[in-house]
Structures are given as C-alpha cells and as structure tokens.
Scaffold this motif. Structure first.
Motif, short mmCIF file in Angstrom:
data_model
loop_
_atom_site.label_atom_id
_atom_site.label_comp_id
_atom_site.label_asym_id
_atom_site.label_seq_id
_atom_site.Cartn_x
_atom_site.Cartn_y
_atom_site.Cartn_z
N GLU A 161 24.20 69.58 12.34
CA GLU A 161 22.90 69.11 12.66
C GLU A 161 22.61 67.89 11.78
O GLU A 161 21.91 66.98 12.30
CB GLU A 161 22.02 70.20 12.69
CG GLU A 161 21.98 71.35 13.67
CD GLU A 161 21.80 70.64 14.89
OE1 GLU A 161 20.97 69.93 15.08
OE2 GLU A 161 22.59 70.87 15.92
N LYS B 56 24.27 64.77 13.01
CA LYS B 56 23.46 64.54 14.28
C LYS B 56 22.26 63.55 13.79
O LYS B 56 22.07 62.57 14.57
CB LYS B 56 23.05 65.78 15.13
CG LYS B 56 24.18 66.38 16.03
CD LYS B 56 23.57 67.40 16.86
CE LYS B 56 24.56 68.14 17.74
NZ LYS B 56 24.03 69.43 18.65
N ARG B 57 21.70 64.24 13.15
CA ARG B 57 20.40 63.26 12.28
C ARG B 57 20.88 62.15 11.89
O ARG B 57 20.26 61.06 12.14
CB ARG B 57 19.58 64.24 11.63
CG ARG B 57 18.78 65.20 12.13
CD ARG B 57 17.95 65.86 11.11
NE ARG B 57 18.25 66.17 9.69
CZ ARG B 57 18.59 67.55 9.59
NH1 ARG B 57 18.75 68.32 10.42
NH2 ARG B 57 18.96 67.88 8.41
#
Length: 766
Positions: free
Chosen positions: A304, A307-308
């Motif tokens: 995650e 992804k950011r």
C-alpha cells in the motif's frame, strides 16, 4: 529531497543525460515547435520557488534576520533577466506539508536545528557570522519571497497539494518550455524538461537540462516505470529503510549477473541494480502497475505504501497508464462546518494566489506548521517565537472558527512548530481563544465581504485586538502603515513576554525585553526608510550579538503572525505594509541594538535626524503608555558589550545543565516541559520552568547539507570603534578591548551570552 542518489547518479554516470542549454535558444525552439498550441503569453518557465531560495539569497549577511531590501534588488534583477528575453516565469511555493511526508519533514527540521546550534556557538565564540558552510536561510524567507515576487508583477502560486506535483501538472497542462528547480523528482514526472537552478548562470541564461528520454535509455526503463524506480530507491513518501530488503535482493542479483562490476560509488550500483530489477518485473510495456505490485515479495502495508508513492507521481489524465493504483483526490476542508462555502472558496483562492497567509491551513487543513527559526537553544531567557506568538495565533483561530460568539465546541488546531527541544513526535493541540470585541465576535462573512465604514472600522479593531493593541486605533492614518505595524509588533512582544511567564516563579524586576531592546526595534524601523539598499549593505559591525540575532528572527517571524492576523481580519491593512523590506534590516538592527545597549544618546541612535527622533519618541511614548495601562513597566537593562574571548563564562548554567530532564544523550522537548500550566517551580530560565515532562525525543546530531557608507537624512556614520562603556563611563578602543566577563547571571532567568568583541573590526560577513 527527491529520489535518493538519483541526481548524483545522473551527473556522475550519465553525462549524455546532462545537456548544457542556452535558455534564449531553447525558448525560440520551443515557440517554433509549438506554434499551433503555444499560449499567447510566450515561452513559459515554471519555477520551483523553494528550490531557488538559496540561489536567490546571495546577500553577504544572512544571520542577522535578513537583508531584505538588498534581497529585493536581487529578485528584481533575476526576474528582469528572463523577462527581457521574452521568457514568462510562473512561480510555485509550498503551501502545505502532506501528512505522508511529515516524517521526512521532521527529520530535516531536526537536522537544521543541529546546524543552528553550531551557528550560535560560532557567534558566541567568535563574535562574527560563520562561514558559508553553515549557511542557513533567514527565518521566514520562503513565505515572504512569494509576496515579493508577486509585488514584482510575477505570477505566483501557493500549492494546496505537494508543490512538486502542482509544478509538474501545470508545466504539462500548459505546454511549458521547462521546469526550473533542483529536485530529481522532476525527472520522474512525465512533464516538461527539467532544468537545473544550481547550474544556472543568470548573466548568460545558461544551465543544464536533465533529459528524461536519454535517462530512460541509459537505465533501460520506460518513462512509465520511473515512479516505481523512485519509490524503491527512496523518496519523501517511501523511506530508504522501508524498501531496503528489495534493494538488497536487487543488488545481489545484479552482482551475480555482473561478476566484476566497476561502477564506482555504492549508490551508483544501487541505481543500476534496482533499474534492472524494475525492468524484469514487466512482461510487457502495457502491463498494469497494480498487477506488478501484487507479484512483488511485499507485505500488505509495504504494498500500500508503494501504491501511494507511485500515485504521487501520476499527473492528471495519466491515471489510465497506471490502472490499479489508488486515487489521490484531495480531502474535504477540515473546518467546513464552522464557515460558509463562500468563505472557504475565497480562502482557497486567496491562498493559491499568494494573497493570504495562515488562514487556508487553519480552515481547510486544521494544521499549521512553521519551520526552523534562528534561536539559541542555550539562551535560558529568550522564549522561542512559537511560544511568544502562540496567544496571537490562538486569537486568529478564534476569529476564524468562532461562531455565534463562541469557540467552545471548535476543534483544536494541530501545530507543528520547530524550536529547540521540541521532539516533533506529534503536533501540539492548540485551542482557539475568542477575540473580545465591543460588539461581540463578528462572522467571517461580514469581515471578509461586508461593506461600509462600520465594517472597515471593525476589521481594523479585530486586527488590533488580536495583538493587544486596541489603543493604537487613533494612529491609523496619522503614521505610515508600516510603522503602525512596527509599533504593534514591538508592543505585542513586550506585553506577551510577561504573559508567557504567568504561572512561573518569574522575577518581575528582570524582564526579558528591556527598554534598550525596544529602542533598537523602533529606531531601526524609523531609520530604515532613510537608507538605500547600498547603505544598508555596507553597515560595519564591530561584532555580532547572539541575542540580537535571535531578536531579529523573532521580529521577522512576528511579521508573519501579523500577516495572518491581517488576512483573518479581512485585510484592514495592505499586506505590502507587513513585508520585512518595509520595516526591517538585519544589519541595521544589529547596529541599533549595539548602540542602544551602549547607552548612546537618542539623537545619535536616530542618525542625528530631528524628524526621525521626533517620530521615534512619539512611537516610544505610545508603546510605554500602552504597557503601563496593562501593568507592564518597561525597564532599562543595558547589556555589557563585547566580553573578552579569553575569559570563560561563569554565569549560571544554561538549559542543558540545569533542566531536570537534560542529559548528554537526550533532548527534552519544550513542548513537553515548557507549556504554561501555572505550576510554581524553582527559579530559573524559561527552559527551567516548565510543566511536568511527558517524554523525551531522540537525539539527532546529523547536520544538514543543505538564510560602510554614510547614512541618509543628515545622519552620522555608524562608528564601530567607539561604543560607550557603561562600566567605565567612557569609550573603548576596539583595537584594545579590556578584559571582562562574558556576561552577568541571574538566578531568576538562567543565563544569557553576548557576542564577544573582535580584537579588530573585520569586514561584514567574514
């Protein structure tokens, strides 16, 4: 910061990527290539203002608070160099710090604090400004530079997201000729060409272009793969530590495939190894990034995070290229339930156009931050500016968020303010305080959009009330607005210092701000208008006072608080009147400080100009009268000038030695030890009189690698060799200073240290 090691990699290992360019020719070629789509404004260069600050601030003196008029001349010349060739400039400045980058922001702030400690140590040991290796931007330079450029007729934007993102987005959307900055993130964004401000030669308008396509060919990647490379190498979103295991595996594989590599520095090998690893993940150029991340050996939190990080590089209309990556839509305004939609809209517009200050972060983010200030962590008497101006900010918050005349249910504002000892582990929760006005608390809609003389008067009253200067209403229109601002700010500082000490065992006979300090502030404010930038530039100082350095930075930070109060109150004063180049010059303030504390006659202090003397005495009388009404008696307390360097101080121990929580390996945060709560404690400096501590911060010792002539108006020269001596009653010859102690000590306030006297008067800035 950009991408870890990428800038040096391009410069050392990819010479074909670093292309020397002439900006005049580049502009002509850009217009020729884009005749059909080019905007009528001509070739446009988008400038990363934050990256240019060190390039712009070339003034020799930087430690005294800023040579603002000289700096303005530098900006004028810089802008004119581009405008004269037909190149249009668009500037962007940071308007917010995104929470996902807070950790990196805090690390940098701690590094700069370490550097500031060295600066003050040097000043106290040598009585002079340190060399350029310890250069630190003057406090408030970034905030005021955006207003300065706007006053020069330039187009300036203050970001509501990450500034690098907005710069790249604007450049791509408007087909700009390039981005001028010094951040390797600009090679990652698929946007306009990245031009180096570090390599810029303003006289010839030449610099280096970092060619994105050549860079991709050199490392064997496509442009769409660069965001993943940046995140694996480490950037502001994904720290180097979090992806260390990926890099280790990539390096091991790279060495296996290249048994005898000779690639120089380890970072060079790392970039090549990670590039090879990223290339191996793609089965085809059209494969989705989201699918690639699923195939990597990552924990769910790290996936995650990646992804950011990748999302932070995706510009508008580029999302389709990177399907499967989370969106980056900005969140709703934090305080929308407390203000009208019209007010929020106006707030955002003013912020973006660099017409507002402080208001947008409060209303739309609920967060206010302030970077490093030149403050001496060993001075046990002077409060950090974050505490001095905290009541002012609380009233600003109260004016902005108070509804129905109450701030009872309004949320606290999260403050990230940097000062010595604050660990910055979490924000300070600062509650709004209602502004007490005769007719009750007005709505923002009335203050901002109302018309008529009553509203005009209400705006001025609101502004002055925030600063405890209601008595100065009658002065509006009778003196220059910039001088009214000087008077308000100095009066607030005098009044607030006592207010900050409420609840402590504070000796009222030894106030922190003396009559001499006030005289220095007011005299330099009055005399400034009589001097040219050249006269200010060549003021000679016999030595520097470390205390005056901090007082200078305190003043400039105070101007930014006045600016916030002005914006919140609906602009009763023109913002330009609150700019430092109208009321402050660092070297001039140092000179006035030394003269005031040497017992110089007021006539000499005011450059023997009768009109300046008359105005000074008028302002001084108003300040003293206001202080008297509030129970504050301004006292004379001259400081001994120029202690002998060969004598060690025997004054009372400072914060490090006396604070209950201080050890050689730990730093107790003032936020956790110095908030005013009303306890009675032992006598000592402000750092020794805090609340019970709640924790300790880690000790961060890393250093940041990266703020003569005659006087106008019939005045006299500033004589560096002849300061009156209060102890002997005569004058010292600066070439043969007497031996004396470094300073006095007062148990009630800890210690202070004054800058030592030079054996000879060297040139400024040496």
């Amino acid at each position: 910061m950009g991408v870890k090691g990428l800038q040096s990699f391009m410069q050392r290992c990819c010479p074909e990527v670093c292309v020397p360019v002439k900006l005049r020719e580049m502009a002509s070629q850009h217009v020729a290539r884009n005749t059909a789509t080019a905007h009528s404004a001509g070739p446009t260069l988008v400038v990363d203002g934050m990256a240019c600050l060190r390039h712009w601030y070339t003034c020799e003196n930087w430690v005294c608070g800023g040579q603002w008029r000289e700096y303005m001349d530098v900006l004028k010349s810089w802008v004119e160099a581009f405008n004269s060739t037909g190149i249009r400039l668009v500037f962007f400045f940071d308007g917010v710090v995104e929470e996902q980058k807070r950790r990196e922001w805090v690390k940098r702030r701690h590094r700069v604090n370490g550097q500031i400690s060295k600066i003050f140590r040097h000043i106290k040991e040598h009585g002079e400004q340190p060399g350029r290796q310890l250069f630190c931007l003057p406090s408030g330079l970034a905030a005021f530079t955006s207003f300065a450029l706007r006053s020069l007729g330039q187009e300036v934007f203050c970001s509501v997201q990450e500034a690098d993102f907005e710069i790249a987005s604007y450049a791509r959307q408007h087909c700009c000729m390039g981005i001028l900055g010094q951040d390797s993130d600009f090679i990652i964004y698929d946007s306009a060409p990245y031009l180096s401000v570090e390599k810029l030669r303003i006289n010839s308008l030449t610099t280096v272009l970092y060619d994105r396509q050549r860079f991709c060919r050199a490392i064997g990647l496509a442009v769409t793969q660069l965001p993943l490379l940046a995140c694996l190498l480490g950037n502001d979103v994904v720290s180097t530590e979090q992806m260390q295991h990926i890099r280790n595996n990539a390096i091991a594989t790279y060495r296996k495939n290249n048994p005898a590599p000779d690639h120089g520095a380890p970072q060079v090998e790392t970039v090549l190894a990670v590039s090879q690893y990223v290339s191996s993940l793609w089965g085809g150029q059209e494969e989705e990034t989201g699918h690639i991340l699923q195939c990597m050996n990552l924990s769910a939190p790290h996936r995650e995070l990646l992804k950011r990080g990748i999302c932070s590089y995706l510009l508008p209309r580029q999302e389709a290229l990177q399907r499967g990556v989370i969106s980056s839509c900005p969140s709703a305004c934090a305080m929308e339930k407390y203000v009208s939609p019209e007010t929020l809209k106006a707030c955002r517009e003013k912020h973006v156009a660099t017409e507002g200050f402080m208001v947008y972060p409060v209303l739309c983010e609920g967060v206010v931050e302030c970077s490093n200030t030149l403050e001496d962590e060993e001075d046990a008497e002077l409060l950090p500016q974050a505490l001095v101006f905290k009541p002012c900010r609380q009233r600003i918050y109260g004016l902005l968020l108070g509804h129905d005349g109450s701030t009872v249910d309004t949320p606290a504002i999260r403050e990230w303010f940097v000062f010595p000892g604050n660990p910055l582990k979490e924000p300070d929760m600062v509650h709004p305080v209602p502004v007490s006005l005769p007719g009750g608390l007005p709505s923002l809609d009335l203050l901002w959009f109302g018309t008529g003389s009553d509203v005009t008067s209400l705006r001025l009253t609101s502004f002055l009330t925030i600063l405890d200067c209601q008595d100065f209403t009658e002065l509006y229109g009778t003196i220059e607005v910039s001088l009214l601002a000087v008077l308000c700010l100095v009066t607030y500082i005098v009044l607030q210092w006592q207010g900050c000490m409420f609840g402590f065992a504070f000796n009222e006979q030894v106030p922190a701000v003396s009559q001499e300090d006030v005289d220095a502030y007011l005299s330099q404010g009055v005399c400034l208008s009589m001097k040219s930038p050249q006269e200010l530039q060549y003021i000679k100082l016999p030595f520097l006072s470390s205390r005056a350095v901090q007082l200078g930075s305190l003043y400039v930070r105070g101007l930014s608080n006045l600016l916030g109060a002005n914006c919140a109150s609906g602009y009763p004063l023109p913002n330009t009147a609150l700019m430092p180049w109208h009321s402050f010059d660092g070297q001039l303030f140092q000179s006035k400080y030394l003269l005031a504390h040497s017992g110089t006659e007021k006539t000499v202090l005011l450059d023997s100009d009768s009109s300046c003397l008359s105005l000074f005495l008028h302002l001084r009388e108003k300040l003293i009268e206001t202080c008297r009404k509030q129970g504050r008696v301004l006292q004379s307390r001259p400081r001994p000038n120029a202690p002998d360097l060969s004598r060690k101080t025997t004054s009372a121990p400072g914060y490090r030695e006396t604070h209950a929580g201080w050890t050689s390996g730990c730093r107790e945060g003032w936020r956790t030890t110095g908030e005013v709560r009303g306890e009675q404690r032992h006598e000592g400096g402000w750092r020794e009189r805090g609340e019970e501590r709640r924790g300790q911060s880690e000790n961060d010792n890393s250093e940041r690698l990266g703020e003569r002539g005659g006087h106008g108006g019939g005045g006299q020269h500033f004589h560096p060799h002849s300061y009156p001596d209060h102890h002997s009653g005569g004058r010292h010859n600066m070439s043969h200073p007497p031996r004396q102690s470094r300073g006095r000590s007062y148990r009630s306030r800890g210690r202070y240290q004054l800058a030592p006297r030079w054996s000879q008067s060297p040139a400024p800035g040496t």
